[in-house]
Design a protein around this motif. Structure first.
Motif, PDB file in Angstrom:
ATOM      1  N   ALA A   5       0.827  -1.198   0.000  1.00 30.01           N
ATOM      2  CA  ALA A   5       0.000   0.000   0.000  1.00 30.01           C
ATOM      3  C   ALA A   5       0.866   1.255   0.000  1.00 30.01           C
ATOM      4  CB  ALA A   5      -0.933  -0.005   1.205  1.00 30.01           C
ATOM      5  N   LEU A   6       1.897   1.247   0.846  1.00 31.01           N
ATOM      6  CA  LEU A   6       2.787   2.406   0.937  1.00 31.01           C
ATOM      7  C   LEU A   6       3.563   2.599  -0.357  1.00 31.01           C
ATOM      8  CD1 LEU A   6       3.737   4.621   2.856  1.00 31.01           C
ATOM      9  CD2 LEU A   6       5.547   3.084   3.641  1.00 31.01           C
ATOM     10  N   GLU A   7       4.025   1.528  -0.952  1.00 34.51           N
ATOM     11  CA  GLU A   7       4.775   1.610  -2.202  1.00 34.51           C
ATOM     12  C   GLU A   7       3.888   2.138  -3.330  1.00 34.51           C
ATOM     13  OE1 GLU A   7       7.972   1.581  -4.699  1.00 34.51           O
ATOM     14  OE2 GLU A   7       7.931   1.295  -2.519  1.00 34.51           O
ATOM     15  N   ALA A   8       2.656   1.658  -3.404  1.00 38.10           N
ATOM     16  CA  ALA A   8       1.735   2.133  -4.436  1.00 38.10           C
ATOM     17  C   ALA A   8       1.404   3.602  -4.231  1.00 38.10           C
ATOM     18  CB  ALA A   8       0.457   1.293  -4.421  1.00 38.10           C
ATOM     19  N   LEU A   9       1.274   4.036  -2.977  1.00 30.75           N
ATOM     20  CA  LEU A   9       0.996   5.441  -2.693  1.00 30.75           C
ATOM     21  C   LEU A   9       2.160   6.331  -3.113  1.00 30.75           C
ATOM     22  CD1 LEU A   9      -0.950   7.517  -1.485  1.00 30.75           C
ATOM     23  CD2 LEU A   9       0.151   7.124   0.738  1.00 30.75           C
ATOM     24  N   LYS A  10       3.376   5.870  -2.867  1.00 32.97           N
ATOM     25  CA  LYS A  10       4.562   6.620  -3.308  1.00 32.97           C
ATOM     26  C   LYS A  10       4.550   6.804  -4.820  1.00 32.97           C
ATOM     27  CE  LYS A  10       7.755   5.048   0.337  1.00 32.97           C
ATOM     28  NZ  LYS A  10       8.959   4.213   0.600  1.00 32.97           N
ATOM     29  N   LYS A  11       4.239   5.723  -5.527  1.00 32.55           N
ATOM     30  CA  LYS A  11       4.189   5.793  -6.987  1.00 32.55           C
ATOM     31  C   LYS A  11       3.076   6.727  -7.452  1.00 32.55           C
ATOM     32  CE  LYS A  11       6.062   1.151  -7.899  1.00 32.55           C
ATOM     33  NZ  LYS A  11       5.760  -0.202  -8.444  1.00 32.55           N
TER      34      LYS A  11
END
Length: 394
Positions: free
Chosen positions: A349-355
């Motif tokens: 979730a955090l990685e997708a939000l960063k992207k």
């Protein structure tokens, strides 16, 4: 448009679309006295439209007609059908109703086709294509108020979720002013202005403008969605809950409408009601993807809702398809983060939000309060990412 006729909302008709269901069955299920059914066939610039008004209880055809016309006659056909139905039901139209039925949005049917395409792309948040469609419509008809309203609405949407550049607001306001000058009472213009107010975080002004649009046209496209979002962002959860059923009756064919009302009910702790709206939304999303499988927004929203109900495998499959189709779209990546968040897959979730943020997603105020991201709200990296300080509430 005709006061003596009670017309069922589009959302209730979705269940019967593209199905071999006879009019009496539809009438019985809906409790409708009359059903209008028909077909449209297009060949080049030629149209063949058949229409029939059937009395549900007797299966008797009250009125039927076939129209073989040129494409440019489509508005005249619409006018004729409305008048014929009124006459068949022995309804006398008032002067105001006569005037409303006779109004044409534009004399140029090709411009209207571009406008409808733009509206469809806007609903799917495919913003670049939507803008091109509205611009094409205006090239064909420089006095097409609906197309200017479409651009204004889109500018607010782009500013809200993709690029916080003041030029988008300026352009949107200019388009809104032009539309207002051409058609000051057009409800679609009011919806566009409400969207611009919302993008500027003027939530009360957005709410009031959306309500004005709804007063004039109860099922005006996008009106209930922006009203719900304004109420949600202003913390008026109870107000949203009170009108949630009205919203879905009027605009339930637009899957975007379900989102803010479901969230407001969830914020009030009315979990069962919120879940019921999600379930109804899933039905609409699945139907949309049957007709438009390339609708990435519908697919990613379906992924999030399936995740909510624990359908992890199907959810991830839709998520992966959506991201593959639009890998650099900030809003798609944001909703992917939401899906992972609902599944409690915190790292993903955090990685997708960063992207998403790197790709231009800009509605960090929404992200800070989005319950789909609850698993991240206390995470220091998340709080830093969306600009929350230690004292800020999540």
């Amino acid at each position: 448009k005709i006061a003596q006729l009670q017309v069922f909302p589009r959302s209730e008709m979705l269940a019967f679309r593209d199905k071999q269901t006879v009019a009496p069955q539809v009438g019985q299920q809906l409790g409708a006295n009359f059903i209008i059914e028909g077909t449209i066939r297009r060949s080049g610039n030629r149209l063949r439209i058949t229409a029939q008004l059937v009395e549900s209880s007797t299966r008797h055809s009250v009125w039927a007609e076939r129209y073989d016309r040129q494409l440019e006659d489509v508005f005249a056909i619409q006018d004729e059908i409305a008048r014929s139905i009124a006459q068949a039901l022995r309804i006398t139209l008032s002067p105001q109703e006569e005037k409303i039925i006779g109004i044409k949005p534009t004399e140029n049917t090709q411009a209207y086709d571009f406008y409808l395409r733009g509206r469809s792309y806007t609903r799917r948040e495919n913003m670049d294509y939507a803008l091109q469609m509205f611009e094409q419509a205006i090239q064909l008809d420089g006095n097409f108020a609906l197309a200017y309203a479409g651009i204004a609405h889109l500018c607010g949407l782009i500013y809200e979720i993709r690029e916080q550049i003041p030029d988008w607001i300026s352009r949107g306001l200019a388009a809104c002013d032009r539309a207002m000058a051409l058609a000051p009472e057009l409800p679609e213009v009011m919806v566009a202005r409400a969207r611009l107010f919302y993008a500027q975080k003027k939530y009360l002004e957005s709410e009031l403008m959306a309500r004005r649009a709804i007063e004039r046209k109860r099922d005006c496209d996008g009106s209930w969605n922006i009203l719900g979002r304004a109420l949600l962002s202003n913390g008026k959860y109870e107000d949203a809950a009170k009108c949630s059923e009205q919203a879905l009756e009027a605009n339930g064919d637009d899957y975007n409408t379900y989102v803010p009302f479901s969230v407001c009910l969830e914020r009030l702790g009315r979990k069962k009601e919120s879940e019921h709206i999600r379930e109804r939304m899933i039905v609409v999303l699945r139907k949309q993807l049957e007709v438009v499988p390339e609708d990435v927004r519908a697919r990613i929203l379906l992924a999030t809702n399936l995740a909510y109900f624990g359908e992890a495998e199907e959810s991830i499959r839709h998520l992966q398809t959506a991201v593959a189709l639009r890998p650099n779209d900030g809003n798609t990546l944001y909703n992917a983060a939401c899906t992972y968040g609902v599944l409690a897959r915190k790292a993903e979730a955090l990685e997708a939000l960063k992207k998403a943020i790197a790709a231009g997603y800009g509605n960090l105020n929404w992200a800070a309060r989005d319950s789909d991201l609850d698993c991240l709200h206390d995470d220091p990296e998340f709080r830093k990412l969306i600009g929350l300080g230690e004292a800020d509430a999540s």
